[in-house]
Write an enzyme that holds these catalytic residues in place. Structure first.
Site, mmCIF file in Angstrom:
data_model
loop_
_atom_site.group_PDB
_atom_site.id
_atom_site.type_symbol
_atom_site.label_atom_id
_atom_site.label_comp_id
_atom_site.label_asym_id
_atom_site.label_seq_id
_atom_site.Cartn_x
_atom_site.Cartn_y
_atom_site.Cartn_z
ATOM 1 N N SER A 171 -56.423 20.442 10.551
ATOM 2 C CA SER A 171 -56.038 21.742 11.091
ATOM 3 C C SER A 171 -54.906 21.580 12.114
ATOM 4 C CB SER A 171 -57.271 22.433 11.698
ATOM 5 O OG SER A 171 -57.039 23.783 11.959
ATOM 6 N N ARG A 200 -62.719 35.225 18.411
ATOM 7 C CA ARG A 200 -63.356 34.272 17.510
ATOM 8 C C ARG A 200 -63.609 34.897 16.143
ATOM 9 N NH1 ARG A 200 -63.657 28.933 16.486
ATOM 10 N NH2 ARG A 200 -65.687 28.305 15.675
ATOM 11 N N ASP A 219 -58.111 27.263 1.104
ATOM 12 C CA ASP A 219 -57.833 27.298 2.539
ATOM 13 C C ASP A 219 -57.014 28.547 2.880
ATOM 14 O OD1 ASP A 219 -57.153 26.801 5.184
ATOM 15 O OD2 ASP A 219 -56.786 24.666 4.849
ATOM 16 N N HIS A 268 -61.128 26.420 4.540
ATOM 17 C CA HIS A 268 -60.618 25.503 5.560
ATOM 18 C C HIS A 268 -61.721 24.608 6.113
ATOM 19 C CE1 HIS A 268 -57.612 24.205 8.449
ATOM 20 N NE2 HIS A 268 -58.367 24.535 9.471
ATOM 21 N N ASP A 269 -62.924 25.140 6.216
ATOM 22 C CA ASP A 269 -64.049 24.378 6.771
ATOM 23 C C ASP A 269 -64.473 23.203 5.899
ATOM 24 O OD1 ASP A 269 -64.262 25.779 9.082
ATOM 25 O OD2 ASP A 269 -66.170 26.752 8.627
#
Length: 387
Positions: free
Chosen positions: A163, A232, A330, A363-364
């Site tokens: 990232s 967040r 992603d 992405h995780d």
């Protein structure tokens, strides 16, 4: 490492008024602290060190179990106890601690033991708050180069960054090519995209609009938790694919009481996102969040490495080898961003391998699916022909 293996955060205290840390914006810092952890042992000539940069809201605790870090005002929640990259670090894992010594430090400006806005400013005896220096990615890198100097590490076996940690890995490789053999860049890019810029700006305004933010000087009273939680949630939806989000939210309980106003939540995904925000504000500092977002918004790989252009950036890296990962779902750094990284590598004749992993976790995936990355990382790091 095993989750049962207890680790401990160490603290590097930099104090050198005669040779302060220069910052890209503002005066240099003569003193700062970096919180860091080490896994595995350095060999005799300290040539087996892997520097790992964490992602935006990560920390120094990458592997094993660490139940306590002092002086964090409650931010070291249970969620932090397990290392964020534990499936990747340890004997036989991607970063094999039987072979390598892994160093991971909390960013300068962070909130997990490194000097940041929540830290006490020795000049005033109060938290830095709004007076904490503006940071750029290069500043974070240079602070960690001082840590490596302290540890006696002249040249890294590898630098690894997922990232925005990948931004830092690229800056390290180009600004200090003599200090790096291998570069592993996971789900990252070479620029701040328009989509990222807009999402980041939304997060900034969410925090600054919270009435408790008070310009960043909120430590003596209520915190801007509503604004930080909203920030967040804005970001979190890009970390995972819609399918994965749907699966994660399937069992979330929907509250029938609106949390802030008249709106009544009516879908599990809303409860899931509300919970993510509420959980996050217990472990993170709003000012740190803003400092890192600001560094992201201003990221300029050419300028921050003192290069003329991208070709010049990567021409310096000809003695290195790159492993670049894309993640097909992603939504934070899509595959086009890695293509923009690989293209100048090819032009500059830097050896590289570019792989796309296929995951429904978005992405995780770099946190959750070690099997997709481990064989390729092991193969590169076990090859000692670079440099």
């Amino acid at each position: 490492m095993s989750q049962d293996s207890e680790t401990q955060t160490r603290f590097f205290e930099f104090d050198d008024p005669a040779d302060p840390l220069p910052l890209c914006v503002g005066p240099p810092m003569p003193r700062f602290t970096l919180a860091y952890e080490m896994y595995g042992r350095m060999n005799a000539d300290r040539s087996n060190v892997v520097l790992l940069y964490h992602a935006m809201t990560g920390c120094q605790h990458a592997a094993g179990r660490n139940p306590h870090v002092p002086g964090l005002d409650g931010r070291w929640t249970e969620e932090m106890h397990e290392g964020w990259w534990d499936p990747f670090i340890g004997p036989g894992k991607a970063l094999d601690t039987d072979k390598f010594c892994v160093v991971c430090a909390n960013f300068l400006g962070g909130c997990y033991g490194s000097t940041g806005p929540a830290s006490i400013n020795p000049a005033t005896g109060l938290p830095w708050g709004s007076t904490f220096p503006v940071l750029r990615m290069r500043d974070i890198v240079e602070s960690q180069m001082r840590l490596l100097d302290h540890l006696g590490v002249r040249k890294l076996h590898a630098v690894v960054g997922p990232s925005i940690g990948g931004f830092l890995a690229l800056v390290t490789a180009a600004a200090h090519p003599e200090r790096v053999h291998f570069v592993v860049a996971i789900g990252t890019g070479i620029e701040t995209t328009i989509d990222q810029r807009l999402l980041n700006f939304e997060q900034v305004t969410a925090i600054e609009a919270d009435p408790y933010f008070r310009g960043g000087d909120y430590y003596a009273g209520a915190r801007p938790d509503v604004g930080l939680a909203l920030a967040r949630r804005i970001a979190h939806k890009t970390f995972i694919s819609p399918d994965a989000l749907r699966m994660r939210a399937r069992n979330e309980v929907v509250s029938q009481k609106p949390p802030h106003g008249w709106y009544e939540m009516n879908h599990p995904v809303e409860s899931y996102m509300l919970h993510q925000g509420q959980k996050f504000v217990k472990r993170f500092d709003a000012n740190t969040y803003l400092r890192i977002l600001d560094a992201w918004q201003w990221f300029d790989l050419v300028k921050e490495t003192g290069a003329k252009d991208l070709r010049d950036v990567f021409r310096r890296c000809r003695g290195q080898e790159f492993l670049v990962f894309s993640i097909d779902n992603d939504h934070t750094f899509d595959r086009k961003q890695q293509e923009k990284l690989v293209r100048p590598l090819k032009v500059a004749e830097v050896p590289f391998l570019w792989l796309t992993v296929h995951s429904d976790k978005g992405h995780d995936a770099f946190l959750l699916e070690p099997r997709l990355f481990t064989p390729h990382i092991q193969e590169m790091l076990d090859h000692r022909g670079a440099g």
